[in-house]
Write an enzyme that holds these catalytic residues in place. Structure first.
Site, PDB file in Angstrom:
ATOM      1  N   ASN A  61      35.032  -5.434  24.075  1.00  0.00           N
ATOM      2  CA  ASN A  61      34.158  -5.427  22.905  1.00  0.00           C
ATOM      3  C   ASN A  61      34.784  -6.202  21.757  1.00  0.00           C
ATOM      4  OD1 ASN A  61      35.900  -3.147  23.050  1.00  0.00           O
ATOM      5  ND2 ASN A  61      34.726  -2.037  21.528  1.00  0.00           N
ATOM      6  N   ASN A  64      32.709  -6.602  14.492  1.00  0.00           N
ATOM      7  CA  ASN A  64      32.568  -7.441  13.309  1.00  0.00           C
ATOM      8  C   ASN A  64      32.309  -6.550  12.107  1.00  0.00           C
ATOM      9  OD1 ASN A  64      30.992  -9.325  11.361  1.00  0.00           O
ATOM     10  ND2 ASN A  64      31.806 -10.691  12.947  1.00  0.00           N
ATOM     11  N   ALA A  65      32.787  -6.993  10.933  1.00  0.00           N
ATOM     12  CA  ALA A  65      32.557  -6.228   9.701  1.00  0.00           C
ATOM     13  C   ALA A  65      31.055  -6.046   9.464  1.00  0.00           C
ATOM     14  CB  ALA A  65      33.199  -6.939   8.520  1.00  0.00           C
ATOM     15  N   TYR A  67      28.486  -4.980  11.328  1.00  0.00           N
ATOM     16  CA  TYR A  67      28.507  -4.261  12.616  1.00  0.00           C
ATOM     17  C   TYR A  67      27.608  -4.827  13.718  1.00  0.00           C
ATOM     18  CZ  TYR A  67      31.199  -0.458  10.376  1.00  0.00           C
ATOM     19  OH  TYR A  67      32.155   0.282   9.734  1.00  0.00           O
ATOM     20  N   CYS A  72      29.308  -5.864  22.866  1.00  0.00           N
ATOM     21  CA  CYS A  72      29.941  -4.960  23.842  1.00  0.00           C
ATOM     22  C   CYS A  72      30.740  -5.758  24.878  1.00  0.00           C
ATOM     23  CB  CYS A  72      28.882  -4.170  24.604  1.00  0.00           C
ATOM     24  SG  CYS A  72      27.970  -2.982  23.611  1.00  0.00           S
ATOM     25  N   GLU A  74      30.664  -5.484  28.143  1.00  0.00           N
ATOM     26  CA  GLU A  74      29.885  -5.914  29.308  1.00  0.00           C
ATOM     27  C   GLU A  74      29.182  -7.244  29.053  1.00  0.00           C
ATOM     28  OE1 GLU A  74      29.915  -2.999  27.816  1.00  0.00           O
ATOM     29  OE2 GLU A  74      29.507  -1.324  29.163  1.00  0.00           O
ATOM     30  N   CYS A 111      25.530   0.435  27.474  1.00  0.00           N
ATOM     31  CA  CYS A 111      24.450   0.750  26.530  1.00  0.00           C
ATOM     32  C   CYS A 111      23.141   0.093  27.006  1.00  0.00           C
ATOM     33  CB  CYS A 111      24.808   0.273  25.121  1.00  0.00           C
ATOM     34  SG  CYS A 111      24.619  -1.500  24.886  1.00  0.00           S
TER      35      CYS A 111
HETATM   36  N1  THU Z   1      30.841  -0.480  23.607  1.00  0.00           N
HETATM   37  C1  THU Z   1      31.028  -1.332  24.658  1.00  0.00           C
HETATM   38  O1  THU Z   1      31.690  -2.364  24.525  1.00  0.00           O
HETATM   39  N2  THU Z   1      30.457  -1.018  25.841  1.00  0.00           N
HETATM   40  C2  THU Z   1      29.815   0.150  26.118  1.00  0.00           C
HETATM   41  O2  THU Z   1      29.385   0.362  27.235  1.00  0.00           O
HETATM   42  C3  THU Z   1      29.620   1.141  25.044  1.00  0.00           C
HETATM   43  C4  THU Z   1      30.053   0.729  23.696  1.00  0.00           C
HETATM   44  C5  THU Z   1      31.495  -0.798  22.344  1.00  0.00           C
HETATM   45  C6  THU Z   1      30.610  -1.210  21.213  1.00  0.00           C
HETATM   46  C7  THU Z   1      31.470  -0.855  20.011  1.00  0.00           C
HETATM   47  O3  THU Z   1      32.368  -1.921  19.763  1.00  0.00           O
HETATM   48  C8  THU Z   1      32.279   0.340  20.482  1.00  0.00           C
HETATM   49  O4  THU Z   1      32.204   0.340  21.892  1.00  0.00           O
HETATM   50  C9  THU Z   1      31.780   1.665  19.942  1.00  0.00           C
HETATM   51  O5  THU Z   1      30.437   1.827  20.178  1.00  0.00           O
END
Ligand code: THU
Length: 160
Positions: A61, A64-65, A67, A72, A74, A111
């Protein structure tokens, strides 16, 4: 009135029960958590993709400031793989997350936006993506495809 019951099969393996390539993929996802840029959530996610040619692509992931501008793990991995190796279908995805000094006790599941992107991958390559979700108890939750985790999803078939 009619009722439709949808079922999803998830198989839970121990890490040791996984195949060698699956173990490699999970190891890569775990390692990828260390390069996450997560100064806001402190939640470090790693994703690893297995391409058809055997190559493993990782992502993490990137926050960024502002948000919503972050991404993510993935999707970072999928978009990199699709940008660099557009002819390689994606066969599997492993996800792990590191938080508060340890891998998470519960699996981390992609997500909704990442699921949508992975669904597109399955339709683009006409091939399912095996999903492997790791937790600290050394369990691996396996779904045979992203579409199995997204019933009644929106796909290109709606656009004809
Ligand atoms: N996040 C992911 O990178 N993948 C997921 O499957 C769930 C959430 C990240 C997004 C954000 O940077 C942090 O986890 C908290 O939500």
């Amino acid at each position: 009135m009619k009722e439709i019951n949808l079922t999803t099969k998830i198989t839970v393996y121990s890490y040791e029960e996984c195949t060698e390539i699956e173990k490699k993929l999970i190891d890569a996802a775990k390692l990828a958590t260390s390069n996450a840029y997560a100064p806001y959530s402190h939640f470090h996610v790693g994703a690893a993709l297995l391409l058809e040619n055997g190559k493993i692509i990782t992502g993490n992931n990137q926050e960024n400031a502002a948000y919503p501008s972050g991404l993510c793990a993935e999707r970072t991995a999928v978009f990199y793989a699709n940008a660099q190796y557009p002819d390689q279908k994606i066969e599997a995805l492993a996800v792990a997350a590191f938080y508060n000094g340890e891998f998470t006790n519960d699996l981390i599941s992609p997500c909704g936006s990442c699921r949508q992107v992975l669904l597109e991958v399955e339709s683009r390559y006409n091939s399912s993506v095996k999903i492997l979700l790791y937790n600290k108890k050394d369990e691996v939750y396996v779904a045979e495809s992203m579409s199995s985790l997204m019933p009644l999803s929106f796909t290109k078939t709606a656009l004809v």
